[in-house]
Motif scaffolding. Structure first.
Motif, short mmCIF file in Angstrom:
data_model
loop_
_atom_site.label_atom_id
_atom_site.label_comp_id
_atom_site.label_asym_id
_atom_site.label_seq_id
_atom_site.Cartn_x
_atom_site.Cartn_y
_atom_site.Cartn_z
N ASN A 1 0.85 -1.18 0.00
CA ASN A 1 0.00 0.00 0.00
C ASN A 1 0.89 1.24 0.00
OD1 ASN A 1 -1.96 1.91 0.23
ND2 ASN A 1 -2.68 1.27 2.25
N GLN A 2 1.38 1.62 -1.18
CA GLN A 2 2.31 2.74 -1.31
C GLN A 2 1.73 4.06 -0.80
OE1 GLN A 2 5.56 2.85 -2.41
NE2 GLN A 2 5.56 0.64 -2.45
N ALA A 3 0.41 4.20 -0.85
CA ALA A 3 -0.22 5.45 -0.42
C ALA A 3 -0.05 5.69 1.07
CB ALA A 3 -1.70 5.44 -0.79
N SER A 4 0.17 4.62 1.85
CA SER A 4 0.30 4.77 3.30
C SER A 4 1.71 5.19 3.73
CB SER A 4 -0.08 3.47 4.00
OG SER A 4 0.85 2.46 3.70
N ILE A 5 2.67 5.16 2.80
CA ILE A 5 4.05 5.52 3.13
C ILE A 5 4.30 6.96 2.69
CG2 ILE A 5 6.47 4.97 2.75
CD1 ILE A 5 5.56 2.13 2.04
N PRO A 6 4.63 7.84 3.65
CA PRO A 6 4.91 9.23 3.27
C PRO A 6 6.10 9.31 2.31
CG PRO A 6 4.69 9.00 5.65
CD PRO A 6 4.73 7.61 5.08
#
Length: 129
Positions: A56-61
């Motif tokens: 889930n790349q969106a969860s990593i700033p």
């Protein structure tokens, strides 16, 4: 977990308050990439091998995991090295048979993980029809 470049200096462009400390404008700050990769608030259990953490790349700033740098300082050979690695792996898998010669599953760490007795394999060419 540990990028090839340990870190780097950056200049504070304005006064920054970090924790209870004030870093004045113009001071040099040394950033350590591996400490960003090990931030518990971003990556729970950061030292555990868990490739699914990147699903889930969106969860990593942004800029929290930068093994090859990022932005204008990204490694210029990053894309070439990625393609070159894929080509070599493809060739090794499609043209050779692999047989593991050791059943030892023990790993050592100095400073990175490696099989304690090496990884002896027998590689033989496949017969291409």
């Amino acid at each position: 977990m540990f990028p090839p470049i340990f870190g780097g200096f950056r200049k504070a462009l304005k006064d920054i308050e970090y924790g209870r400390y004030v870093i004045p404008e113009g001071w040099q700050i040394f950033w350590v990439a591996s400490m960003t990769h090990m931030d518990y608030s971003i990556f729970p259990e950061p030292s555990k091998f868990d490739p699914s953490r990147f699903e889930n790349q969106a969860s990593i700033p942004p800029y929290c995991y930068v093994p090859f740098g990022a932005g204008p300082r990204i490694c210029p050979g990053y894309e070439f090295a990625r393609i070159e690695t894929l080509v070599v792996i493809h060739y090794l898998i499609t043209h050779f048979k692999w047989k593991l010669l050791c059943s030892d599953n023990f790993f050592s760490r100095n400073p990175t993980s490696f099989p304690s007795k090496g990884l002896p394999v027998q590689i033989t060419p496949k017969k291409i029809l």
